[in-house]
Design a protein around this motif. Structure first.
Motif, mmCIF file in Angstrom:
data_model
loop_
_atom_site.group_PDB
_atom_site.id
_atom_site.type_symbol
_atom_site.label_atom_id
_atom_site.label_comp_id
_atom_site.label_asym_id
_atom_site.label_seq_id
_atom_site.Cartn_x
_atom_site.Cartn_y
_atom_site.Cartn_z
ATOM 1 N N ALA A 249 -0.570 -8.897 8.748
ATOM 2 C CA ALA A 249 0.484 -8.289 7.934
ATOM 3 C C ALA A 249 0.138 -8.331 6.457
ATOM 4 O O ALA A 249 0.355 -7.361 5.717
ATOM 5 C CB ALA A 249 1.815 -9.009 8.184
ATOM 6 N N GLN A 250 -0.432 -9.447 6.003
ATOM 7 C CA GLN A 250 -0.833 -9.548 4.595
ATOM 8 C C GLN A 250 -1.898 -8.521 4.252
ATOM 9 O O GLN A 250 -1.854 -7.902 3.172
ATOM 10 C CB GLN A 250 -1.360 -10.953 4.314
ATOM 11 C CG GLN A 250 -1.790 -11.189 2.871
ATOM 12 C CD GLN A 250 -2.360 -12.569 2.662
ATOM 13 O OE1 GLN A 250 -2.326 -13.420 3.555
ATOM 14 N NE2 GLN A 250 -2.905 -12.820 1.481
ATOM 15 N N GLN A 251 -2.836 -8.297 5.171
ATOM 16 C CA GLN A 251 -3.887 -7.330 4.886
ATOM 17 C C GLN A 251 -3.346 -5.907 4.840
ATOM 18 O O GLN A 251 -3.782 -5.090 4.018
ATOM 19 C CB GLN A 251 -5.001 -7.431 5.933
ATOM 20 C CG GLN A 251 -6.222 -6.589 5.627
ATOM 21 C CD GLN A 251 -6.828 -6.923 4.287
ATOM 22 O OE1 GLN A 251 -6.732 -8.041 3.810
ATOM 23 N NE2 GLN A 251 -7.447 -5.934 3.653
ATOM 24 N N ALA A 252 -2.376 -5.582 5.706
ATOM 25 C CA ALA A 252 -1.772 -4.250 5.660
ATOM 26 C C ALA A 252 -1.077 -4.023 4.318
ATOM 27 O O ALA A 252 -1.200 -2.949 3.704
ATOM 28 C CB ALA A 252 -0.777 -4.085 6.808
ATOM 29 N N ILE A 253 -0.361 -5.028 3.830
ATOM 30 C CA ILE A 253 0.298 -4.918 2.521
ATOM 31 C C ILE A 253 -0.733 -4.800 1.408
ATOM 32 O O ILE A 253 -0.579 -3.994 0.474
ATOM 33 C CB ILE A 253 1.204 -6.144 2.300
ATOM 34 C CG1 ILE A 253 2.440 -6.050 3.195
ATOM 35 C CG2 ILE A 253 1.628 -6.251 0.848
ATOM 36 C CD1 ILE A 253 3.385 -4.931 2.829
ATOM 37 N N ASP A 254 -1.798 -5.577 1.476
ATOM 38 C CA ASP A 254 -2.825 -5.524 0.435
ATOM 39 C C ASP A 254 -3.514 -4.166 0.399
ATOM 40 O O ASP A 254 -3.889 -3.676 -0.674
ATOM 41 C CB ASP A 254 -3.861 -6.630 0.661
ATOM 42 C CG ASP A 254 -3.368 -7.984 0.167
ATOM 43 O OD1 ASP A 254 -2.272 -8.031 -0.415
ATOM 44 O OD2 ASP A 254 -4.077 -8.988 0.369
ATOM 45 N N ARG A 255 -3.700 -3.535 1.565
ATOM 46 C CA ARG A 255 -4.305 -2.197 1.574
ATOM 47 C C ARG A 255 -3.377 -1.192 0.908
ATOM 48 O O ARG A 255 -3.838 -0.300 0.173
ATOM 49 C CB ARG A 255 -4.630 -1.771 3.005
ATOM 50 C CG ARG A 255 -5.865 -2.423 3.578
ATOM 51 C CD ARG A 255 -6.483 -1.576 4.684
ATOM 52 N NE ARG A 255 -5.536 -1.315 5.757
ATOM 53 C CZ ARG A 255 -5.347 -2.113 6.809
ATOM 54 N NH1 ARG A 255 -6.026 -3.230 6.913
ATOM 55 N NH2 ARG A 255 -4.483 -1.792 7.747
ATOM 56 N N MET A 256 -2.088 -1.307 1.161
ATOM 57 C CA MET A 256 -1.143 -0.418 0.486
ATOM 58 C C MET A 256 -1.203 -0.606 -1.024
ATOM 59 O O MET A 256 -1.224 0.354 -1.789
ATOM 60 C CB MET A 256 0.275 -0.681 0.996
ATOM 61 C CG MET A 256 0.523 -0.291 2.437
ATOM 62 S SD MET A 256 2.166 -0.790 3.016
ATOM 63 C CE MET A 256 3.190 0.119 1.864
ATOM 64 N N ALA A 257 -1.239 -1.865 -1.463
ATOM 65 C CA ALA A 257 -1.281 -2.145 -2.894
ATOM 66 C C ALA A 257 -2.584 -1.658 -3.513
ATOM 67 O O ALA A 257 -2.602 -1.184 -4.660
ATOM 68 C CB ALA A 257 -1.112 -3.649 -3.138
ATOM 69 N N ALA A 258 -3.692 -1.762 -2.752
ATOM 70 C CA ALA A 258 -4.990 -1.375 -3.303
ATOM 71 C C ALA A 258 -5.077 0.119 -3.584
ATOM 72 O O ALA A 258 -5.701 0.536 -4.567
ATOM 73 C CB ALA A 258 -6.106 -1.789 -2.332
ATOM 74 N N LEU A 316 -7.352 11.254 0.288
ATOM 75 C CA LEU A 316 -7.909 10.121 1.023
ATOM 76 C C LEU A 316 -7.073 8.848 0.823
ATOM 77 O O LEU A 316 -6.692 8.199 1.809
ATOM 78 C CB LEU A 316 -9.359 9.889 0.611
ATOM 79 C CG LEU A 316 -10.068 8.729 1.308
ATOM 80 C CD1 LEU A 316 -10.042 8.906 2.826
ATOM 81 C CD2 LEU A 316 -11.504 8.589 0.809
ATOM 82 N N PRO A 317 -6.760 8.458 -0.421
ATOM 83 C CA PRO A 317 -5.881 7.281 -0.551
ATOM 84 C C PRO A 317 -4.501 7.493 0.065
ATOM 85 O O PRO A 317 -3.885 6.541 0.537
ATOM 86 C CB PRO A 317 -5.805 7.047 -2.070
ATOM 87 C CG PRO A 317 -6.281 8.296 -2.702
ATOM 88 C CD PRO A 317 -7.236 8.916 -1.730
ATOM 89 N N ALA A 318 -4.023 8.744 0.074
ATOM 90 C CA ALA A 318 -2.730 9.010 0.719
ATOM 91 C C ALA A 318 -2.818 8.720 2.215
ATOM 92 O O ALA A 318 -1.902 8.115 2.807
ATOM 93 C CB ALA A 318 -2.306 10.449 0.477
ATOM 94 N N ARG A 319 -3.909 9.133 2.833
ATOM 95 C CA ARG A 319 -4.078 8.864 4.263
ATOM 96 C C ARG A 319 -4.210 7.365 4.522
ATOM 97 O O ARG A 319 -3.641 6.836 5.488
ATOM 98 C CB ARG A 319 -5.315 9.603 4.783
ATOM 99 C CG ARG A 319 -5.510 9.498 6.281
ATOM 100 C CD ARG A 319 -6.536 10.493 6.792
ATOM 101 N NE ARG A 319 -7.848 10.259 6.226
ATOM 102 C CZ ARG A 319 -8.917 11.041 6.448
ATOM 103 N NH1 ARG A 319 -8.774 12.122 7.209
ATOM 104 N NH2 ARG A 319 -10.081 10.768 5.937
ATOM 105 N N ALA A 324 -1.846 2.222 6.435
ATOM 106 C CA ALA A 324 -1.467 0.834 6.180
ATOM 107 C C ALA A 324 0.035 0.627 6.366
ATOM 108 O O ALA A 324 0.479 -0.394 6.904
ATOM 109 C CB ALA A 324 -1.894 0.426 4.770
ATOM 110 N N ALA A 325 0.833 1.601 5.924
ATOM 111 C CA ALA A 325 2.288 1.494 6.083
ATOM 112 C C ALA A 325 2.676 1.488 7.552
ATOM 113 O O ALA A 325 3.536 0.698 7.984
ATOM 114 C CB ALA A 325 2.974 2.629 5.346
#
Length: 897
Positions: A249-258, A316-319, A324-325
């Motif tokens: 879960a932390q990694q999914a959030i971090d990918r969104m933030a990145a 690409l970042p949108a995808r 991640a969301a």
């Protein structure tokens, strides 16, 4: 929930207030029982309150017997201080000397563990209390009775009504993790909504996102620490399974933030849709967020399929944001659900946490600074001592100077200066931290002085109101202590004002004198911290950085072991250990991110910290990808992991921002391994997450080692294009891949796949000289030099000949005589002297080189003496060759030559 994981601060504040209020009542009852006079009753209640304040902080955690063992020595510690104070109280000069000696001992005994931190504090408080109440040995037995009663009452409270429930606290901490995850999505939504904002505003919002990511990682570590407490995890549930869920879960959030920052700089429509997804997640409307994320993914996919000139910037970042969301929505439903034990998958061994609590909280800067040498070791013998002993000498010197200067201002009230100097070395490690703590103490006292004067007028003559304010102030001070030390001092100043009101000694001039004495103690403490065996903040940051890089290297080596099939390391535990090292680095680097008087460059520090944070996130993504993908399909990437691990170690040895040949060589080795493993077909995407993580780690390590620490703008292509065809020796077109690698940094700049006719086109290339490498399935790679000019097209055709050679695993033992050689570097060179692959032997001398093509090579093992072996490598059944490296192999090689 988010601001106070597990409600530990609330419990600390409530326990402190309840302990003080109830002990005052108990001691008052005791005084009434023995028919003590008014002054004696006040002394008994004050002594009991002092015990309650310290005891409630010392007796944290759910376990009962550790509390019993700790509380059993409260009377001993306080009694020793009372005894010494009563013996010297009648001799002013001896009392002043004793003050310094007791301060020295109180700090020195901290080396024996957290409990001795409080024992030392209690001993110092007992000495202070006896000295300034002019207690004599004759009144010592009644005072000891008061201390024993207070200690017993505090222990009884903390093992009954105030005892922490480990299971409930763990659940609250998990919910705090979830709340902090939503806080990150709220910060992402704010950033995405400010696409037209000023650069300063965007930087501020970006810093907020990173700050909340750090808070999320802290919550995960607190869950880890609570999971190790007895009874915290139900028998049918699993601590390792809970750890895995939170990491994912932390990694999914971090990918969104990145990718939020990249989306904010791209097309406004993508940023708006992503902001809507983040806002829905922040408001816990996961169903609507899932629908909005799918719509965002569909729009991004449509843009990806459009012609190049019609694609919207940021597709690409949108995808990636949408993916991640969607992953987080799935994981969010599992985070608060029971982490069921898998009888087949769970290890039998007892759960071992990677971090524990220190005095009820995660370890702070002293845990990092304990092994950092002080400045002046060449000429100052005190600087060669351990940190606890150095601080004991610092406290003794600061206490002596505070007595001298404090008595010049007030011969009766100088102890306020001594207290300020003593407390400055409590919970601090570096001189910058000491300065900040002293500054906060002065500010808290100043503001509290104003509040005390106003409250004193309201409670004059009303003992009940004064007691209520005292208890409420103790609660607020304890509750806000971990937020800011200034808050605690503010409320303690109010407590002092109310005590003087009860004792009919209150006056604004008295509190102003306290402020002046506090300022004297703070100045003395900072001067001593700066001049006497100073511990540099930058030295501590460098140590924390080296610890972070060492943890990264350990994780990468473990990943290589998993890929090579030589072990099953616990990558989840190593990932959390890396997060803990990042937390420690953030803690000790915090003073450097503030514009201090001596000229810190906070933007540079923030940029470095952003690089370290990104490195931690991509290492976590690598571990997760390896957990979710079979290792046998990724075996060729083991050399890349080894090379990056060695590069991280070399950076810690040479320092950040210094280009070293050893680091560049290891990064080049990682490039070779990554290039050889990269898929030649566009549809081969099974290993993409793992390869992508390694590429990001390679680029981040290169940025730390080679590039300047300030952010540089990305080079623009200025319309430059590289195009051509990939064919075999018969002229038949091949479906392959072309990669451009920069000469200066060895970094992959651009890549493209060829179509059915063998044609490829790489667009928007920055001008410069490149190494262009072409690969095709079943054929050997081929490379050529390409010079790219701005605004022009550059032709580069490739003809790949023959089939790719057989590759296999080469392994063996490196020996020095009859003994195995551990840590030996094994490098394979081709006929032209180029490095094919490299690795290091383990503790038993064993080495492994996966994916080595068959052929004639020279194997080099540096050492004393070095081993230089010329051999032919070929593979039979099983594609594994055992090749031991020793003096006999060297002799055989020389004879063959």
């Amino acid at each position: 929930m988010a601001s106070d994981p597990g409600l530990t601060r609330l419990r600390l504040g409530g326990s402190g207030a309840a302990a003080v209020a109830s002990v005052i009542g108990v001691e008052y009852g005791l005084a009434t029982l023995v028919h003590a006079d008014g002054k004696t009753s006040i002394i008994m209640m004050m002594l009991g309150a002092m015990m309650a304040m310290m005891g409630s902080m010392a007796l944290t955690g759910p376990a009962v017997w550790p509390k019993v063992r700790t509380a059993a020595f409260f009377p001993v510690a306080m009694g020793c201080g009372l005894l010494v104070g009563s013996l010297v109280g009648a001799h002013p000069d001896l009392m002043l000397v004793g003050f310094v000696v007791v301060m020295f001992v109180a700090v020195l005994i901290r080396r024996f563990g957290p409990a001795f931190f409080f024992y030392g504090f209690m001993g110092w408080m007992g000495y202070f209390f006896a000295s300034f109440t002019h207690a004599t040995p004759a009144v010592l037995p009644p005072l000891l009775v008061v201390v024993v009663v207070a200690a017993a009452w505090i222990l009884l409270l903390n093992i009954t009504v105030l005892r922490a429930n480990a299971r409930k606290t763990l659940r609250r901490t998990v919910r705090a993790f979830s709340a902090r995850a939503r806080a990150v999505t709220r910060a992402c939504a704010d950033l995405l909504e400010e696409t037209e904002g000023a650069p300063r505003q965007l930087r501020r919002l970006g810093n907020r996102v990173r700050s909340r990511q750090a808070q999320l990682a802290e919550a995960a570590l607190m869950v880890e620490a609570w999971s190790a407490e007895d009874g915290a995890v139900p028998p049918e549930e699993s601590a390792p399974a809970l750890r895995r869920k939170l990491i994912d879960a932390q990694q999914a959030i971090d990918r969104m933030a990145a990718v939020a920052g990249a989306l904010a700089d791209g097309d406004a429509s993508f940023a708006g849709r992503a902001a809507e997804v983040a806002d829905l997640l922040a408001r816990r409307d996961d169903t609507a967020a899932e629908q909005a994320a799918r719509q965002l993914a569909n729009v991004a996919e449509q843009s990806a399929r459009a012609p190049v000139h019609e694609r919207l910037e940021g597709w690409l970042p949108a995808r990636q944001f949408a993916a991640a969301a969607l992953e987080f929505v799935t994981l969010a439903r599992e985070v608060n659900s029971p982490a069921r034990r898998d009888a087949e998958a769970e290890p039998v061994d007892e759960f071992q946490p990677v971090v524990g609590f220190a005095m009820g909280n995660l370890p702070g800067s002293p845990a990092v600074a304990a092994g950092v040498p002080a400045r002046g070791r060449r000429w100052n013998p005190l600087a060669r001592l351990d940190m606890t002993t150095r601080q004991a000498f610092q406290v003794a010197v600061a206490g002596g100077l505070a007595i001298v200067f404090g008595r010049e201002l007030s011969p009766e009230r100088y102890y306020w200066a001594v207290i300020a100097a003593f407390v400055m070395f409590t919970g601090t490690a570096t001189r910058a931290e000491t300065f900040i703590k002293g500054f906060n103490r002065v500010v808290g006292t100043l503001v509290g002085l104003v509040a005390s004067i106003g409250l004193a007028e309201l409670t004059a003559g009303d003992g009940t109101a004064a007691l209520a304010i005292i208890v409420a102030s103790i609660f607020c001070g304890f509750y806000l202590f971990r937020v800011s030390y200034a808050y605690m001092i503010f409320f303690i100043t109010i407590v002092m004002g109310q005590l003087y009101t009860v004792l009919h000694e209150f006056s604004p001039g008295l509190l102003l004198l306290r402020l002046e004495e506090t300022a004297i103690g703070a100045v003395v403490g900072f001067v001593v911290a700066f001049a006497v065996t100073p511990l540099s903040t930058r030295d501590t940051v460098r140590t924390a950085r080296d610890n972070l890089l060492a943890a990264l290297a350990e994780l990468l080596d473990a990943a290589a072991d998993r890929l090579a099939g030589s072990g099953e390391p616990d990558l989840d535990a190593l990932t959390l250990a890396l997060d803990d090292r990042m937390r420690q680095l953030t803690v000790v680097a915090k003073p450097l991110m503030r514009p201090m008087l001596w000229g810190n460059s906070s933007p540079d520090t923030r940029h470095r910290m952003a690089l370290y944070g990104a490195t931690t996130g991509h290492a976590r993504e690598l571990a997760i990808a390896l957990r979710h993908h079979p290792a046998q399909h990724l075996g060729g990437l083991a050399p890349a992991c080894r090379a990056l691990a060695t590069a991280a170690t070399r950076i810690s040895e040479t320092g950040v921002g210094r280009s070293q040949p050893a680091v560049v060589e290891q990064l080049a080795q990682a490039d070779i391994a990554l290039f050889n493993q990269a898929p030649a077909e566009p549809g081969e995407r099974a290993t993409d997450p793992f390869i992508r993580s390694l590429i990001h780690l390679r680029d981040l390590l290169r940025s730390l080692a080679v590039l300047p620490v300030t952010a540089q703008p990305e080079p623009r292509g200025d319309g430059a294009v590289v195009l051509g065809r990939i064919t075999d020796t018969t002229g038949e077109p091949l479906h392959g891949r072309v990669v451009l690698i920069a000469d200066t940094t060895q970094r992959q700049v651009a890549a493209a796949y060829s179509d059915a006719s063998g044609r490829y086109r790489v667009e928007d290339c920055p001008p410069g000289s490149y190494l262009a490498v072409a690969t095709a399935t079943g054929h050997e790679p081929v490379a050529t030099r390409v010079a790219v000019r701005a605004g022009r097209e550059t032709d580069a055709d490739f003809t790949v000949a023959g089939s790719a050679p057989d590759v296999g695993l080469v392994r063996g033992v490196v020996r020095d005589g009859d003994r195995p050689r551990s840590g030996a570097a094994v490098t394979v060179l081709d006929a032209q002297g180029g490095v094919v692959t490299s690795t290091r032997s383990d503790a038993h001398g064993h080495y492994e080189l996966p994916r080595v093509p068959a052929g004639d090579y020279t194997i080099l093992v540096p050492g004393y003496p070095p081993l230089v072996i010329r051999t032919r490598i070929s593979f039979e059944a099983g594609r594994t060759l055992t090749l031991d490296l020793d003096d006999e192999r060297v002799a055989e090689s020389a004879h063959d030559g």
